[in-house]
Motif scaffolding. Structure first.
Motif, PDB file in Angstrom:
ATOM      1  N   GLN A   1      25.846   3.901  -7.567  1.00 19.63           N
ATOM      2  CA  GLN A   1      25.646   5.040  -6.682  1.00 19.63           C
ATOM      3  C   GLN A   1      25.621   4.638  -5.209  1.00 19.63           C
ATOM      4  O   GLN A   1      26.032   5.424  -4.342  1.00 19.63           O
ATOM      5  CB  GLN A   1      24.344   5.757  -7.047  1.00 19.63           C
ATOM      6  N   GLU A   2      25.172   3.416  -4.923  1.00 18.86           N
ATOM      7  CA  GLU A   2      25.122   2.990  -3.521  1.00 18.86           C
ATOM      8  C   GLU A   2      26.508   2.896  -2.889  1.00 18.86           C
ATOM      9  O   GLU A   2      26.641   2.889  -1.660  1.00 18.86           O
ATOM     10  CB  GLU A   2      24.381   1.655  -3.381  1.00 18.86           C
ATOM     11  N   SER A   3      27.557   2.857  -3.709  1.00 18.50           N
ATOM     12  CA  SER A   3      28.919   2.839  -3.164  1.00 18.50           C
ATOM     13  C   SER A   3      29.286   4.166  -2.515  1.00 18.50           C
ATOM     14  O   SER A   3      30.269   4.237  -1.764  1.00 18.50           O
ATOM     15  CB  SER A   3      29.933   2.548  -4.278  1.00 18.50           C
ATOM     16  N   TYR A   4      28.516   5.215  -2.817  1.00 16.64           N
ATOM     17  CA  TYR A   4      28.879   6.561  -2.386  1.00 16.64           C
ATOM     18  C   TYR A   4      27.882   7.157  -1.392  1.00 16.64           C
ATOM     19  O   TYR A   4      27.879   8.368  -1.189  1.00 16.64           O
ATOM     20  CB  TYR A   4      28.992   7.474  -3.612  1.00 16.64           C
ATOM     21  N   ILE A   5      27.056   6.318  -0.772  1.00 13.74           N
ATOM     22  CA  ILE A   5      26.196   6.865   0.268  1.00 13.74           C
ATOM     23  C   ILE A   5      27.082   7.403   1.388  1.00 13.74           C
ATOM     24  O   ILE A   5      28.218   6.961   1.586  1.00 13.74           O
ATOM     25  CB  ILE A   5      25.189   5.828   0.799  1.00 13.74           C
ATOM     26  N   GLN A   6      26.570   8.393   2.102  1.00 12.99           N
ATOM     27  CA  GLN A   6      27.417   9.113   3.047  1.00 12.99           C
ATOM     28  C   GLN A   6      28.064   8.208   4.089  1.00 12.99           C
ATOM     29  O   GLN A   6      29.234   8.390   4.458  1.00 12.99           O
ATOM     30  CB  GLN A   6      26.613  10.217   3.737  1.00 12.99           C
ATOM     31  N   GLY A   7      27.326   7.220   4.558  1.00 16.05           N
ATOM     32  CA  GLY A   7      27.891   6.314   5.557  1.00 16.05           C
ATOM     33  C   GLY A   7      29.105   5.560   5.046  1.00 16.05           C
ATOM     34  O   GLY A   7      30.075   5.332   5.786  1.00 16.05           O
TER      35      GLY A   7
ATOM     36  N   ALA B   1      22.175  15.726 -16.459  1.00 19.87           N
ATOM     37  CA  ALA B   1      23.072  15.676 -17.617  1.00 19.87           C
ATOM     38  C   ALA B   1      23.974  14.445 -17.564  1.00 19.87           C
ATOM     39  O   ALA B   1      24.198  13.770 -18.583  1.00 19.87           O
ATOM     40  CB  ALA B   1      23.915  16.947 -17.674  1.00 19.87           C
ATOM     41  N   LEU B   2      24.488  14.134 -16.373  1.00 18.87           N
ATOM     42  CA  LEU B   2      25.380  12.980 -16.231  1.00 18.87           C
ATOM     43  C   LEU B   2      24.661  11.665 -16.533  1.00 18.87           C
ATOM     44  O   LEU B   2      25.298  10.678 -16.911  1.00 18.87           O
ATOM     45  CB  LEU B   2      25.958  12.940 -14.813  1.00 18.87           C
ATOM     46  N   ALA B   3      23.350  11.650 -16.368  1.00 22.46           N
ATOM     47  CA  ALA B   3      22.590  10.425 -16.620  1.00 22.46           C
ATOM     48  C   ALA B   3      22.469  10.114 -18.101  1.00 22.46           C
ATOM     49  O   ALA B   3      22.213   8.956 -18.475  1.00 22.46           O
ATOM     50  CB  ALA B   3      21.202  10.546 -15.993  1.00 22.46           C
ATOM     51  N   VAL B   4      22.672  11.124 -18.981  1.00 22.18           N
ATOM     52  CA  VAL B   4      22.448  10.898 -20.413  1.00 22.18           C
ATOM     53  C   VAL B   4      23.630  11.284 -21.295  1.00 22.18           C
ATOM     54  O   VAL B   4      23.673  10.912 -22.467  1.00 22.18           O
ATOM     55  CB  VAL B   4      21.197  11.672 -20.896  1.00 22.18           C
ATOM     56  N   LEU B   5      24.598  12.018 -20.733  1.00 20.76           N
ATOM     57  CA  LEU B   5      25.738  12.481 -21.523  1.00 20.76           C
ATOM     58  C   LEU B   5      27.038  11.897 -20.987  1.00 20.76           C
ATOM     59  O   LEU B   5      27.112  11.468 -19.832  1.00 20.76           O
ATOM     60  CB  LEU B   5      25.819  14.015 -21.482  1.00 20.76           C
ATOM     61  N   SER B   6      28.053  11.908 -21.813  1.00 23.34           N
ATOM     62  CA  SER B   6      29.378  11.473 -21.362  1.00 23.34           C
ATOM     63  C   SER B   6      30.001  12.565 -20.497  1.00 23.34           C
ATOM     64  O   SER B   6      29.576  13.727 -20.527  1.00 23.34           O
ATOM     65  CB  SER B   6      30.282  11.204 -22.564  1.00 23.34           C
TER      66      SER B   6
ATOM     67  N   GLN C   1      29.601   8.807  -8.534  1.00 20.60           N
ATOM     68  CA  GLN C   1      30.024   9.532  -7.332  1.00 20.60           C
ATOM     69  C   GLN C   1      29.435  10.940  -7.330  1.00 20.60           C
ATOM     70  O   GLN C   1      28.929  11.421  -6.309  1.00 20.60           O
ATOM     71  CB  GLN C   1      31.559   9.592  -7.270  1.00 20.60           C
ATOM     72  N   LEU C   2      29.480  11.602  -8.469  1.00 21.72           N
ATOM     73  CA  LEU C   2      28.953  12.963  -8.563  1.00 21.72           C
ATOM     74  C   LEU C   2      27.436  12.988  -8.357  1.00 21.72           C
ATOM     75  O   LEU C   2      26.905  13.880  -7.683  1.00 21.72           O
ATOM     76  CB  LEU C   2      29.319  13.568  -9.914  1.00 21.72           C
ATOM     77  N   ILE C   3      26.738  12.029  -8.929  1.00 20.98           N
ATOM     78  CA  ILE C   3      25.280  11.989  -8.790  1.00 20.98           C
ATOM     79  C   ILE C   3      24.900  11.713  -7.333  1.00 20.98           C
ATOM     80  O   ILE C   3      24.041  12.390  -6.754  1.00 20.98           O
ATOM     81  CB  ILE C   3      24.680  10.930  -9.728  1.00 20.98           C
ATOM     82  N   ALA C   4      25.562  10.734  -6.723  1.00 21.64           N
ATOM     83  CA  ALA C   4      25.210  10.345  -5.354  1.00 21.64           C
ATOM     84  C   ALA C   4      25.559  11.438  -4.347  1.00 21.64           C
ATOM     85  O   ALA C   4      24.763  11.754  -3.455  1.00 21.64           O
ATOM     86  CB  ALA C   4      25.919   9.041  -4.987  1.00 21.64           C
ATOM     87  N   THR C   5      26.738  12.027  -4.473  1.00 21.60           N
ATOM     88  CA  THR C   5      27.125  13.057  -3.506  1.00 21.60           C
ATOM     89  C   THR C   5      26.369  14.366  -3.754  1.00 21.60           C
ATOM     90  O   THR C   5      26.089  15.109  -2.809  1.00 21.60           O
ATOM     91  CB  THR C   5      28.640  13.305  -3.527  1.00 21.60           C
TER      92      THR C   5
END
Length: 285
Positions: free
Chosen positions: A84-90, A160-165, A201-205
């Motif tokens: 997730q750190e790859s998708y921080i806004q900066g 949901a993304l944290a536990v499901l495909s 990407q979806l979780i971070a954004t």
């Protein structure tokens, strides 16, 4: 989720890879028949992709503009990571500046346009360095965090993304909100796009959308010409917020009749005319 009328690019556009110092990005590159007046870099929104701009590409080319719609890092056909750190806004903003460095060398003048989440990433890029850009268009992209109902939806999706495909989440979303049929048939293209997104990407954004601070005054201080464009209704940010943001920025304000959160797909001809008119006005000035 924006639902483009088709995933097939118009004849003026080709799918290619844009190589930058920060990696490769999948783009749709639409080039007019005559020499382009300028280039526009188009950033899609949350859960979206470059295809969200497909219906704008031909009319923008007809208006004399080269339009490059991009999949951001971890979106659809652009590479990403599971961190997730790859998708921080900066980081995403620096990706935009790297894309601008490549495109700005082609035709000179470069306009930046972002839809929804893409608008907030575009704003962050401008706040890092406004010099590559002639203008910024914020399309259905508000001054700060999304409304409470949308924050709840984002949290539900992230949980949901944290536990499901991705496929399990797709099936659940389709049960709640079936994709609208268009040239995309039974939703196969939408499903393929969804499955290609990186969950991180979806979780971070999504977290960014739920916690974005108001940076309008910072943007105004750059002096960059801004266009605030939206539909006449919006369930992600109240339209009144777009109005007040435009006043604070001294920005051009356009409301597209008959459109909601995605005027780029709902009213593409009207949206393209409004965007091109803004750019034309800057050339005339």
């Amino acid at each position: 989720m924006s639902r483009p009328p088709t995933f097939t690019p118009p004849p003026c556009a080709r799918a290619r890879v844009l190589g930058t110092e920060r990696g490769d990005f999948a783009v749709l590159d639409a080039v007019p028949r005559t020499p382009a007046r300028a280039t526009a870099l188009l950033l899609p929104g949350y859960t979206g992709s470059k295809e969200d701009f497909i219906a704008l590409l031909e009319p923008l080319c007809e208006a004399g503009y080269r339009a490059v719609a991009v999949d951001g890092r971890g979106q659809y056909e652009s590479n990403g990571t599971d961190r997730q750190e790859s998708y921080i806004q900066g980081e995403l903003a620096r990706d935009v500046l790297a894309q601008a460095a490549v495109l700005g060398g082609c035709d000179g003048e470069l306009h930046l346009l972002g839809h929804s989440l893409g608008g907030q990433i575009a704003r962050a890029a401008v706040l890092l360095d406004a010099t590559p850009f002639r203008s910024l268009t914020l399309m259905s992209s508000g001054p700060a965090e999304v409304v409470a109902a949308q924050r709840d939806k984002v949290k539900m999706l992230s949980d949901a993304l944290a536990v499901l495909s991705m496929d399990e989440v797709w099936q659940a979303m389709r049960a709640l909100d079936p994709p609208q049929d268009a040239d995309t048939g039974d939703g196969a293209d939408l499903r393929r796009r969804w499955l290609a997104h990186h969950p991180a990407q979806l979780i971070a954004t999504g977290a960014q959308l739920a916690a974005e601070p108001d940076r309008v005054d910072e943007l105004a201080a750059t002096g960059l010409p801004v266009h605030v464009l939206s539909g006449e209704r919006d369930d992600v940010w109240p339209v009144e917020l777009f109005d007040s943001m435009a006043r604070r920025l001294g920005a051009r304000r356009t409301t597209i009749a008959g459109a909601e959160h995605s005027p780029n797909t709902a009213r593409p001809q009207e949206t393209a005319r409004a965007v091109a008119a803004f750019w034309d006005g800057l050339r005339a000035a």
